[in-house]
Design an enzyme around this catalytic site. Structure first.
Site: not given
Ligand code: AMP
Length: 281
Positions: A31, A33-34, A36-37, A148, A185-187
């Protein structure tokens, strides 16, 4: 878009699609989400009849309780993003659904987890394998998509699906970056303004390392990356390794036919960021 929280409901639907001969693409996520997802979802949409996305913050892959507690969660926002990106089915299980009893399986990755993320996050990949094998079993996808960005995770998932004869194609997808190069990244949403600003040094450093490889040795580049990251006030290098992309073992010189990656983990305040770059084409 259909939303399921129960494994049995998901399985019923998956069986029906399989009977109709539909191909299933699967994108497991935690979750927040950005893009990348969504890049993984777009690829799955192109290559499959049905795309299933799971959102589950898997506790067994967190070795740090605070990291698990602080992990960003926003279900409503995620559902809107999935809807906009033409996801067909979202699976949103809770902990009792995914772990009705303790999962004490132990996986043997034949050394792939002894380095980098595995070394610095003990048990992390055991937790990843626990959840991914369960999800693969419920979803039974033809194709599963992984970024990746988490190179070691992709490598280990690819390894154990083969080792365990799981009939799924594990497909790597390129890293999606912000305009300034920071790997999405979610972070990243946990970074304050100053942390967000200095985070760009990580990818800049990786890209410059690739340039340096034309004239410097592996050891020289490792020293340069370490000194450069640690010279940024607020950043603390956890590791930088130059490895072969097959066994993830450190290489001593660039004279190899194997794919070579530079992999980095950096503590930025309380937020841990990872990234990597490929050295050869
Ligand atoms: P996560 O939600 O962080 O567990 O990530 C779910 C999937 O998205 C994993 O396969 C990640 O490697 C992938 N992913 C996360 N960030 C990116 C990114 N910036 N570019 C490409 N894939 C990503």
């Amino acid at each position: 878009m259909l939303t399921y929280r129960k494994i049995s409901d998901l399985q019923t639907l998956v069986s029906a699609y399989k009977l109709k001969g539909k191909t299933i693409g699967f994108v497991p996520t935690m979750g927040a989400l950005h893009e990348g997802h969504t890049s993984l979802i777009k690829r799955s949409n192109i290559e499959n009849d049905i795309t299933i996305v799971s959102i589950y913050v898997n506790p067994t892959q967190f070795n740090d309780k605070n990291d698990l507690k602080n992990y960003p969660r926003d279900e409503q926002k995620d559902l809107a993003i999935l809807e906009n990106n033409h996801c067909d089915i979202v699976f949103l299980p809770n902990d009792t659904e995914m772990y009705p009893t303790e999962d004490n399986r132990v996986f043997d990755f034949e050394g792939l987890e002894d380095v980098m993320e595995g070394e610095h996050r003990p048990g992390h990949f055991q937790g990843v394998a626990k959840i991914v094998t369960k999800l693969f079993d419920f979803v039974k996808p033809h194709n599963a998509y992984f970024g990746e960005k988490d190179l070691q995770q992709y490598t280990i998932i690819k390894f154990f699906t083969k080792q365990l004869n799981i009939p799924v194609n594990v497909i790597p997808c390129p890293i999606i970056r912000e305009h300034d190069g920071l790997a999405m990244s979610s972070r990243n949403q946990l970074l304050n303004e100053k942390q967000r600003q200095i985070a760009t040094s990580i990818s800049k450093c990786l890209f410059h390392a690739v340039d340096l490889a034309k004239s410097k040795t592996v050891e020289e580049i490792k020293k340069w990356v370490s000194a450069t990251i640690n010279s940024v006030d607020g950043l603390d290098l956890e590791y930088f390794e130059i490895v072969d992309g097959e066994r993830l073992l450190p290489i001593s010189d660039f004279n190899t036919r194997k794919p070579v990656y530079g992999c980095i983990a950096v503590q930025n305040g309380s937020v841990r960021l990872i990234d990597n770059v490929k050295f050869n084409s």
